[in-house]
Design a protein around this motif. Sequence first.
Motif, mmCIF file in Angstrom:
data_model
loop_
_atom_site.group_PDB
_atom_site.id
_atom_site.type_symbol
_atom_site.label_atom_id
_atom_site.label_comp_id
_atom_site.label_asym_id
_atom_site.label_seq_id
_atom_site.Cartn_x
_atom_site.Cartn_y
_atom_site.Cartn_z
ATOM 1 N N VAL A 4 0.856 -1.184 0.000
ATOM 2 C CA VAL A 4 0.000 0.000 0.000
ATOM 3 C C VAL A 4 0.890 1.232 0.000
ATOM 4 N N SER A 5 0.536 2.225 -0.781
ATOM 5 C CA SER A 5 1.380 3.414 -0.895
ATOM 6 C C SER A 5 1.373 4.222 0.396
ATOM 7 N N ASN A 6 2.512 4.849 0.664
ATOM 8 C CA ASN A 6 2.618 5.719 1.834
ATOM 9 C C ASN A 6 1.639 6.884 1.744
ATOM 10 N N GLU A 7 1.402 7.344 0.518
ATOM 11 C CA GLU A 7 0.483 8.478 0.326
ATOM 12 C C GLU A 7 -0.913 8.114 0.816
ATOM 13 N N PHE A 8 -1.348 6.899 0.510
ATOM 14 C CA PHE A 8 -2.660 6.415 0.957
ATOM 15 C C PHE A 8 -2.696 6.299 2.476
ATOM 16 N N LEU A 9 -1.664 5.702 3.046
ATOM 17 C CA LEU A 9 -1.602 5.541 4.501
ATOM 18 C C LEU A 9 -1.620 6.892 5.204
ATOM 19 N N ARG A 11 -2.915 9.683 4.079
ATOM 20 C CA ARG A 11 -4.226 10.321 3.940
ATOM 21 C C ARG A 11 -5.211 9.784 4.971
ATOM 22 N N VAL A 12 -5.176 8.462 5.193
ATOM 23 C CA VAL A 12 -6.047 7.863 6.210
ATOM 24 C C VAL A 12 -5.648 8.358 7.595
#
Length: 216
Positions: A4-9, A11-12
């Motif tokens: 999973v991308s760091n950007e997604f993590l 954002r959550v």
Amino acid sequence: MNEVSNEFLNRVSSLIEEAKKNVKTAVNIAMVYTYFEIGRMIIEEEQNGDNRAEYGKYIIKNLSSFLTEHYGKGYSVDNLKLIRRFYTIYKTNSIGETVFPQFKNYPATVTGRKFYLSWSHYLKLMRITNIEERHFYEIESVKNDWSLSELKRQYDSSLYERLALSKNKDEVMLLSQKGQIIEKPADAIKDPYVLEFLQLPELPVYSEIELENKII
């Protein structure tokens, strides 16, 4: 297996942190409004007694015992005295609702007063006896989202007095109504925050040439 991308993590994570901040803000605001109403109720109940001074002591002592039994810590006699004082200080001294249109949906007390800061902020503000100065720090705390430690830092650095020294009487009065207003680029350069950052002395009057030379 794909990672999973760091950007997604992130954002959550940001969403959760923002939610926690909103909950904290809601709790702080609810606390302040509740304390204001408790203070109002104590004052009104005191006025029903024949010997108001003695009855006042009786009310606070008994109310403290009752609330502590039912709701735990936070309702000592000393704290209830602070809550009572909070109401007496803020029942009429409004900083003006037009200053913060973004908070138009905030609830108002029965006196029409709105609150925007935490109880800890107001405990600090209540110690400021000069009403205009207190209004100024309250306005600046809301406008700039000051933490309690930042409010204390700015007060300890005598921000209000430093600003007042560099303004005329009409402008000083505006400080207590609208806070610090930046209208021109030159105003920003004369801002005490900027002068502090640049380690420049604050003077009643700075010519543009002097400012340019000192900044360079």
